[in-house]
Write a protein that holds these residues in place. Structure first.
Motif, PDB file in Angstrom:
ATOM      1  N   ASN A  65       0.820  -1.210   0.000  1.00  0.00           N
ATOM      2  CA  ASN A  65       0.000   0.000   0.000  1.00  0.00           C
ATOM      3  C   ASN A  65       0.856   1.263   0.000  1.00  0.00           C
ATOM      4  O   ASN A  65       0.852   2.026   0.963  1.00  0.00           O
ATOM      5  N   PRO A  66       1.570   1.491  -1.092  1.00  0.00           N
ATOM      6  CA  PRO A  66       2.447   2.655  -1.127  1.00  0.00           C
ATOM      7  C   PRO A  66       1.617   3.930  -0.983  1.00  0.00           C
ATOM      8  O   PRO A  66       0.505   4.027  -1.506  1.00  0.00           O
ATOM      9  N   GLY A  67       2.139   4.876  -0.202  1.00  0.00           N
ATOM     10  CA  GLY A  67       1.458   6.167  -0.081  1.00  0.00           C
ATOM     11  C   GLY A  67       0.402   6.213   1.005  1.00  0.00           C
ATOM     12  O   GLY A  67      -0.061   7.278   1.371  1.00  0.00           O
ATOM     13  N   VAL A  68       0.009   5.041   1.534  1.00  0.00           N
ATOM     14  CA  VAL A  68      -0.997   5.042   2.608  1.00  0.00           C
ATOM     15  C   VAL A  68      -0.269   5.177   3.941  1.00  0.00           C
ATOM     16  O   VAL A  68       0.702   4.462   4.202  1.00  0.00           O
ATOM     17  N   HIS A  69      -0.749   6.106   4.791  1.00  0.00           N
ATOM     18  CA  HIS A  69      -0.107   6.266   6.092  1.00  0.00           C
ATOM     19  C   HIS A  69      -0.727   5.263   7.058  1.00  0.00           C
ATOM     20  O   HIS A  69      -1.842   5.422   7.539  1.00  0.00           O
ATOM     21  N   LEU A  70      -0.004   4.184   7.361  1.00  0.00           N
ATOM     22  CA  LEU A  70      -0.528   3.107   8.210  1.00  0.00           C
ATOM     23  C   LEU A  70      -0.138   3.349   9.665  1.00  0.00           C
ATOM     24  O   LEU A  70       0.983   3.750   9.954  1.00  0.00           O
ATOM     25  N   PRO A  71      -1.051   3.093  10.598  1.00  0.00           N
ATOM     26  CA  PRO A  71      -0.738   3.289  12.010  1.00  0.00           C
ATOM     27  C   PRO A  71       0.130   2.153  12.552  1.00  0.00           C
ATOM     28  O   PRO A  71       0.150   1.057  11.992  1.00  0.00           O
ATOM     29  N   GLY A  72       0.819   2.421  13.667  1.00  0.00           N
ATOM     30  CA  GLY A  72       1.697   1.402  14.246  1.00  0.00           C
ATOM     31  C   GLY A  72       0.993   0.487  15.226  1.00  0.00           C
ATOM     32  O   GLY A  72       1.637  -0.321  15.890  1.00  0.00           O
ATOM     33  N   ASN A  73      -0.340   0.582  15.311  1.00  0.00           N
ATOM     34  CA  ASN A  73      -1.057  -0.220  16.305  1.00  0.00           C
ATOM     35  C   ASN A  73      -0.996  -1.713  15.996  1.00  0.00           C
ATOM     36  O   ASN A  73      -0.884  -2.116  14.838  1.00  0.00           O
ATOM     37  N   ALA A  74      -1.111  -2.484  17.067  1.00  0.00           N
ATOM     38  CA  ALA A  74      -1.095  -3.938  16.908  1.00  0.00           C
ATOM     39  C   ALA A  74      -2.347  -4.399  16.168  1.00  0.00           C
ATOM     40  O   ALA A  74      -3.425  -3.854  16.360  1.00  0.00           O
ATOM     41  N   ILE A  75      -2.164  -5.392  15.334  1.00  0.00           N
ATOM     42  CA  ILE A  75      -3.301  -5.941  14.586  1.00  0.00           C
ATOM     43  C   ILE A  75      -3.997  -6.983  15.454  1.00  0.00           C
ATOM     44  O   ILE A  75      -3.354  -7.855  16.034  1.00  0.00           O
ATOM     45  N   ILE A  76      -5.306  -6.877  15.551  1.00  0.00           N
ATOM     46  CA  ILE A  76      -6.077  -7.857  16.322  1.00  0.00           C
ATOM     47  C   ILE A  76      -6.905  -8.696  15.361  1.00  0.00           C
ATOM     48  O   ILE A  76      -7.904  -8.225  14.809  1.00  0.00           O
ATOM     49  N   PRO A  77      -6.487  -9.937  15.128  1.00  0.00           N
ATOM     50  CA  PRO A  77      -7.270 -10.774  14.217  1.00  0.00           C
ATOM     51  C   PRO A  77      -8.481 -11.372  14.933  1.00  0.00           C
ATOM     52  O   PRO A  77      -8.419 -11.686  16.111  1.00  0.00           O
ATOM     53  N   ILE A  78      -9.579 -11.494  14.219  1.00  0.00           N
ATOM     54  CA  ILE A  78     -10.786 -12.111  14.784  1.00  0.00           C
ATOM     55  C   ILE A  78     -11.111 -13.362  13.974  1.00  0.00           C
ATOM     56  O   ILE A  78     -10.990 -13.362  12.747  1.00  0.00           O
ATOM     57  N   VAL A  79     -11.512 -14.418  14.677  1.00  0.00           N
ATOM     58  CA  VAL A  79     -11.921 -15.633  13.977  1.00  0.00           C
ATOM     59  C   VAL A  79     -13.303 -16.051  14.465  1.00  0.00           C
ATOM     60  O   VAL A  79     -13.798 -15.554  15.471  1.00  0.00           O
ATOM     61  N   ARG A  80     -13.915 -16.983  13.724  1.00  0.00           N
ATOM     62  CA  ARG A  80     -15.219 -17.500  14.134  1.00  0.00           C
ATOM     63  C   ARG A  80     -15.039 -18.445  15.311  1.00  0.00           C
ATOM     64  O   ARG A  80     -14.124 -19.263  15.335  1.00  0.00           O
ATOM     65  N   SER A  81     -15.932 -18.327  16.319  1.00  0.00           N
ATOM     66  CA  SER A  81     -15.827 -19.228  17.466  1.00  0.00           C
ATOM     67  C   SER A  81     -16.549 -20.535  17.188  1.00  0.00           C
ATOM     68  O   SER A  81     -16.304 -21.540  17.833  1.00  0.00           O
ATOM     69  N   ASP A  82     -17.454 -20.526  16.227  1.00  0.00           N
ATOM     70  CA  ASP A  82     -18.189 -21.753  15.913  1.00  0.00           C
ATOM     71  C   ASP A  82     -17.604 -22.408  14.666  1.00  0.00           C
ATOM     72  O   ASP A  82     -17.033 -21.738  13.815  1.00  0.00           O
ATOM     73  N   GLY A  83     -17.740 -23.708  14.593  1.00  0.00           N
ATOM     74  CA  GLY A  83     -17.297 -24.418  13.410  1.00  0.00           C
ATOM     75  C   GLY A  83     -18.055 -23.861  12.218  1.00  0.00           C
ATOM     76  O   GLY A  83     -19.251 -23.717  12.269  1.00  0.00           O
ATOM     77  N   SER A  84     -17.350 -23.535  11.138  1.00  0.00           N
ATOM     78  CA  SER A  84     -18.026 -22.741  10.126  1.00  0.00           C
ATOM     79  C   SER A  84     -17.467 -22.965   8.735  1.00  0.00           C
ATOM     80  O   SER A  84     -16.262 -23.089   8.527  1.00  0.00           O
ATOM     81  N   GLY A  85     -18.374 -22.968   7.760  1.00  0.00           N
ATOM     82  CA  GLY A  85     -17.961 -23.021   6.372  1.00  0.00           C
ATOM     83  C   GLY A  85     -17.162 -21.789   5.986  1.00  0.00           C
ATOM     84  O   GLY A  85     -16.316 -21.834   5.090  1.00  0.00           O
ATOM     85  N   ASP A  86     -17.416 -20.674   6.671  1.00  0.00           N
ATOM     86  CA  ASP A  86     -16.648 -19.456   6.397  1.00  0.00           C
ATOM     87  C   ASP A  86     -15.190 -19.646   6.791  1.00  0.00           C
ATOM     88  O   ASP A  86     -14.281 -19.199   6.091  1.00  0.00           O
ATOM     89  N   SER A  87     -14.972 -20.308   7.954  1.00  0.00           N
ATOM     90  CA  SER A  87     -13.596 -20.584   8.365  1.00  0.00           C
ATOM     91  C   SER A  87     -12.936 -21.535   7.375  1.00  0.00           C
ATOM     92  O   SER A  87     -11.754 -21.438   7.084  1.00  0.00           O
ATOM     93  N   PHE A  88     -13.754 -22.473   6.862  1.00  0.00           N
ATOM     94  CA  PHE A  88     -13.243 -23.419   5.868  1.00  0.00           C
ATOM     95  C   PHE A  88     -12.768 -22.665   4.619  1.00  0.00           C
ATOM     96  O   PHE A  88     -11.654 -22.860   4.128  1.00  0.00           O
ATOM     97  N   MET A  89     -13.630 -21.761   4.128  1.00  0.00           N
ATOM     98  CA  MET A  89     -13.299 -21.020   2.903  1.00  0.00           C
ATOM     99  C   MET A  89     -12.051 -20.167   3.120  1.00  0.00           C
ATOM    100  O   MET A  89     -11.158 -20.104   2.276  1.00  0.00           O
ATOM    101  N   PHE A  90     -11.999 -19.537   4.276  1.00  0.00           N
ATOM    102  CA  PHE A  90     -10.888 -18.647   4.598  1.00  0.00           C
ATOM    103  C   PHE A  90      -9.576 -19.428   4.734  1.00  0.00           C
ATOM    104  O   PHE A  90      -8.545 -19.061   4.152  1.00  0.00           O
ATOM    105  N   SER A  91      -9.633 -20.547   5.485  1.00  0.00           N
ATOM    106  CA  SER A  91      -8.394 -21.302   5.682  1.00  0.00           C
ATOM    107  C   SER A  91      -7.969 -21.987   4.386  1.00  0.00           C
ATOM    108  O   SER A  91      -6.782 -22.182   4.118  1.00  0.00           O
ATOM    109  N   SER A  92      -8.964 -22.331   3.554  1.00  0.00           N
ATOM    110  CA  SER A  92      -8.649 -22.928   2.262  1.00  0.00           C
ATOM    111  C   SER A  92      -7.925 -21.901   1.376  1.00  0.00           C
ATOM    112  O   SER A  92      -6.958 -22.218   0.674  1.00  0.00           O
ATOM    113  N   TYR A  93      -8.377 -20.650   1.435  1.00  0.00           N
ATOM    114  CA  TYR A  93      -7.724 -19.551   0.699  1.00  0.00           C
ATOM    115  C   TYR A  93      -6.274 -19.405   1.162  1.00  0.00           C
ATOM    116  O   TYR A  93      -5.346 -19.313   0.345  1.00  0.00           O
ATOM    117  N   LEU A  94      -6.051 -19.411   2.484  1.00  0.00           N
ATOM    118  CA  LEU A  94      -4.686 -19.246   2.994  1.00  0.00           C
ATOM    119  C   LEU A  94      -3.827 -20.471   2.669  1.00  0.00           C
ATOM    120  O   LEU A  94      -2.632 -20.348   2.389  1.00  0.00           O
TER     121      LEU A  94
END
Lengths: 339, 249, 361
Positions: free
Chosen positions: C154-183
């Protein structure tokens, strides 16, 4: 001659038999649940061994890559460990009890000793009403109200004021990359929500034992120069100690098994908590959250592992109950001794 | 001699019901002061008004004055008042704990007392209550397992440990068998050497046996008073006779 | 699959719909009226709103068939359909491993996912992210928003130095499946350390948060600045209302692309020749200059042999209707509102229709 009528005898006999059968039903149900869980968790017990209770990883393995070994099937790379869950369950429940017990105690004394009779009745039925609210409602409230409040107000306050305490300061410190970080969601939130849920249960038992205590005992304490407060304290701590501890146990039992509300304000992550704000999960919440995904594992091992987790939860609950009863029971037998 | 407790124009009502109606009464030191009357005549309420147990129930309305050692009872703290005016109830009320802890209870409420001092006080009180010889070897025994008469004497010991000025007894023998009853009556006679006793009873024989000063209470009013048991025997008036007849029923 | 078969299938479907099952006496497995077939659906919570809309609308077209949907979870959907406890099991992921005999998973739609972020001051800026960056965040190797990898994308974007907080689904989910499959497809270290699952064994990060269902994720994200998460496109309106940032993602051709319906359909088109006849394929990282990299097909799982011919016929008719662009897959009538993407017509005729035809009584 006690009984001349054979028909009456027979009736008496069948009545006794009926009573006996009724008495055996709960035992039978518990036995069948345990048998069922043992049966379903068997592959997991074989596959995981003791690792199940010491491992910090729960990994269903590679989806669809099923291996077979010594008659059991599992997905390649599967590891099942519930150590963080057991720890989370015990910690959340104990902290909840630690909060709920004194609150219930003070609520009971206040209601019973200082409220006019008319208000008292209404207040007690109101408290009892709270015990009937579905846990999802508590969870939702926790999500919308409690967590932002903890995140923005309570946790930073605790963090600034308590993190400096020697030895235990770390319990109140939460940081990522050197900056203070208060998640809201986590151990404290779960314990608070649970304590709110079990306060009505414990209070109901306590107020009941308070009201059924003989007037002679109450008068006796007063006439020895006891204050209302001393009378109430005596009643709950000594006279009705079985009911008081029984109520606490009832609350703890509810806390151990509570699913939805805890899930909504904590997580389903297998984190070993490092402080009061850490994001944890409990056995019950994890089972509820992830059981659906177990059905994706065609080997059935994940389902077996959940059955074993349920078995472990049952074991923990039973253990807590037995220990609690021992303490309460022995106390009752020994009576009041403080020297 | 100046009375230790003095009741003047005492009126007590609960809701619309009048329980005590203009009671004047003097309690004499180191004597057994008996209030005799039928059940439901307001005897218990009289005692509970003196140590202000009636204050616990907001339904009670009280007027008139009660003075204790020259000071109104309302000027004492409830705690001090009740510690200086002990009370024994109709049914023995041991706490579910060992004898020792029962007797020591009031002392422990008051302040921390060293174990060896407490031991002395417990023994002294049990001795004064005439129970020491029977229980000295088994102070750890649960008080509930004592006989009714022993329980009542233990309750007396429990009150005595606070060294009160006055001991009020609310029909203390009504739930006991004749032997136990007689022992308590003898004990009262011993107690008056050191304490002032107020006895409430509906038992004429008991009043005759122990009473130094007797008042008859009926429908919330003191209808007659006099000295000792003779007063009851000498009374000639018809109204008194019919009153006593009612008491005996 | 040849052309003649497909034509036959369509003609068959149209005939049945038009004739209103004239000539067939339909018996439901639980219907009270002898002329009604009551079909049950259970599974994916993502597909539940779709079935909820489809059911009554299909009954309007075909009054002798009713559909009762239930939102239970994809795993439950697969499991109950396999056991015959429900006629349709809806799942966000295809059956893992070998498909059991007598069962099939039939693709009916495409769903896709946003990578959302809540960075105060930057939500209106579209950030460029890649599987490598996102895997790094979720594995704890990229911890602050101004990490060099993010800055380079992201050239030119002023990004903050704050820590990134990732959120995941707490329930077993097809969304988690799609996401982890992508990664898994896009990042080798994720593939070896975590892999693909409806319940991925997330690397434990102390700052990680969870939310139950998509609504839970959204709630947590709303309350917590500097978060990142994956949200099903079916929640577009909420995501937009809450003003979260939606990232453009690096695709297989090396371009950053936006999650649009055209880009998602493009991904499916690119895979056309690769989709096996059993429909089982992950659509992530499709080739093609504009293909959006996180998309997957949604499935209905069925038993091939149903209790009766009447039930099988009713199921077939319903499914033909679902994938028809004038029926359940109409963008204007249904899918636009649900933010789901219809299968390309070539997939419908080449893969889905022949699988539907295999259902029999």
């Amino acid at each position: 001659m006690e009984q001349l009528n054979p028909f009456f005898n027979l009736k008496n006999f069948s009545f006794k038999a009926l009573i006996l059968i009724m008495a055996l039903v709960p035992a039978f149900i518990i036995a069948s649940v345990v048998t069922f869980l043992l049966y379903y968790s068997f592959p997991s017990i074989i596959y995981n061994g003791l690792n199940f209770f010491t491992s910090k990883i729960w990994n269903d393995g590679s989806s669809g890559v099923i291996l077979h070994n010594n008659g059991i099937s599992y997905q390649s790379g599967a590891v099942y460990g519930i150590y963080p869950l057991v720890l989370g369950t015990v910690l959340i429940s104990l902290i909840a009890l630690l909060i709920a017990f004194p609150v219930s105690f003070f609520v009971t004394l206040n209601v019973e000793l200082y409220m006019p009779k008319k208000i008292r009745g209404t207040l007690i039925s109101f408290i009892e009403l709270f015990a009937g609210i579905p846990s999802v409602v508590y969870g939702f409230w926790g999500l919308l109200v409690l967590i932002p409040w903890l995140q923005n107000t309570v946790e930073p306050w605790i963090g600034t004021h308590f993190s400096g305490i020697p030895l235990i300061g770390g319990v109140f410190t939460s940081e990522i990359s050197g900056r203070a970080y208060y998640p809201g969601q986590g151990l404290l939130a779960g314990a608070l929500i649970l304590s709110i849920m079990i306060i009505p249960i414990i209070t109901a038992v306590m107020t009941n034992s308070f009201e059924t205590a003989p007037k002679e005992i109450k008068d006796g304490i007063y006439s020895l120069g006891g204050t209302r407060w001393e009378m109430g304290k005596y009643l709950l701590v000594h006279h009705s100690k079985a009911a008081t501890y029984g109520g606490a146990l009832l609350g703890l039992g509810r806390a151990l098994g509570e699913t939805m509300a805890v899930l909504m304000v904590t997580s389903a992550l297998l984190l070993v908590p490092s402080n009061l704000f850490s994001n944890v999960s409990t056995v019950a919440a994890y089972i509820a959250a992830q059981l659906d995904s177990a059905f994706f594992d065609q080997s059935g091992m994940t389902t077996a592992a959940f059955a074993e987790a349920a078995l472990a939860l049952m074991g923990v609950s039973l253990l807590v109950n037995v220990i609690g009863r021992k303490i309460a029971g022995r106390g009752v037998l020994r009576g009041y001794q403080n020297d | 001699m100046e009375p230790i407790i003095k009741l003047e124009k005492l009126e007590v009502s609960s809701g619309k019901k009048k329980i005590l109606d203009g009671v004047n009464l003097e309690i004499h030191k180191n004597s057994i002061n008996t209030v005799l009357g039928p059940s439901g005549g307001g005897k218990s309420t009289l005692l509970r008004t003196i140590n202000r147990l009636t204050d616990l129930d907001p339904a009670f309305r009280i007027s008139g004055t009660i003075s204790f050692n020259g000071k109104k009872v309302t000027e004492y703290s409830e705690v001090e008042l009740r510690r200086r005016i002990g009370m024994i109830f109709q049914r023995p009320n041991p706490f579910p704990m060992p004898i020792y802890d029962n007797v020591a209870f009031g002392m422990r409420l008051q302040s921390y007392v060293q174990k060896k001092d407490l031991d002395v006080l417990v023994e002294q009180s049990l001795t004064d209550a005439g129970l020491w010889e029977e229980v000295k070897g088994e102070l750890k025994r649960d008080a509930i397992t004592l006989s009714g008469g022993q329980q009542q004497r233990m309750c007396i010991a429990r009150a005595l440990i606070l060294r009160p000025d006055v001991i009020m007894m609310d029909e203390p023998t009504s739930s006991l068998d004749p032997t136990a009853k007689s022992r308590i009556e003898d004990l009262m006679l011993d107690l008056k050497e050191k304490y002032t006793v107020i006895l409430v009873t509906h038992d004429i024989a008991q009043a005759k046996k122990v009473s130094d000063y007797t008042s008859l209470i009926y429908n919330g009013k003191i209808v007659a008073s006099g000295e000792g048991g003779e007063f009851l025997e000498d009374s000639a008036s018809d109204s008194l006779k019919s009153f006593l007849g009612e008491v005996s029923v | 699959m040849n052309r003649r078969n497909i034509v036959k299938a369509i003609v068959f479907a149209v005939l049945i719909v038009v004739s209103g099952f004239a000539g067939y006496e339909l018996h439901g497995n639980s219907g009270t009226s002898s002329s009604t077939v009551a079909l049950s659906e259970t599974g994916s919570s993502l597909l539940y709103p779709a079935f909820n809309l489809w059911g009554p609308n299909f009954t309007k077209v075909q009054s002798s068939v009713t559909i009762s949907p239930a939102s239970t979870g994809s795993g439950t959907g697969i499991s109950q359909a396999e056991k015959g406890l429900a006629n349709f099991g809806a799942s966000d992921a295809y059956i893992q491993g070998a498909i059991p005999a007598g069962v099939e998973n039939i693709p009916i739609l495409i769903s896709y996912q946003y990578i959302c972020y809540n960075i105060p001051g930057l939500n209106s800026v579209t950030l460029n992210l890649s599987a490598g960056i996102i895997a790094g965040i979720y594995m704890g190797t990229i911890t602050s928003w101004n990490d060099t990898a993010i800055q380079a994308a992201n050239p030119g974007v002023h990004l903050p130095g704050n820590a990134i907080i990732p959120i995941v689904r707490s329930d077993g989910s097809g969304d988690s499946f799609m996401f982890s499959s992508y990664l898994t497809k896009g990042n080798a270290s994720w593939a070896s350390a975590v892999g693909t699952s409806t319940n991925p064994s997330w690397p434990t990060l102390p700052q990680e948060k969870t939310g139950a269902q998509n609504t839970g994720l959204i709630g947590v994200m709303k309350n917590t600045p500097y978060t990142i998460t994956y949200i099903a496109a079916t929640y577009t309106s909420t995501v937009k209302a809450d003003g979260f940032g939606i990232a453009d993602l690096l695709n297989a051709a090396g371009n950053y692309v936006a999650p649009t319906i055209a880009n998602v359909q493009q991904a499916a088109n690119q895979y056309l020749s690769l989709i096996p006849s059993n429909g089982t394929i992950a659509l992530q990282f499709a080739p093609g200059a504009t293909s959006y990299p996180i998309a997957d097909m949604e499935y209905i799982v069925v038993q091939k042999v149903q209790p009766s011919f009447q039930i099988a016929a009713a199921m077939q008719v319903f499914m033909f209707w679902v994938v028809s662009s004038s029926g359940g897959s109409s963008l204007t009538n249904f899918l636009s509102g649900l933010d789901l993407v219809p299968l390309p017509s070539s997939v419908v005729t080449g893969i889905t229709m022949p699988l539907i035809e295999l259902i029999t009584g």
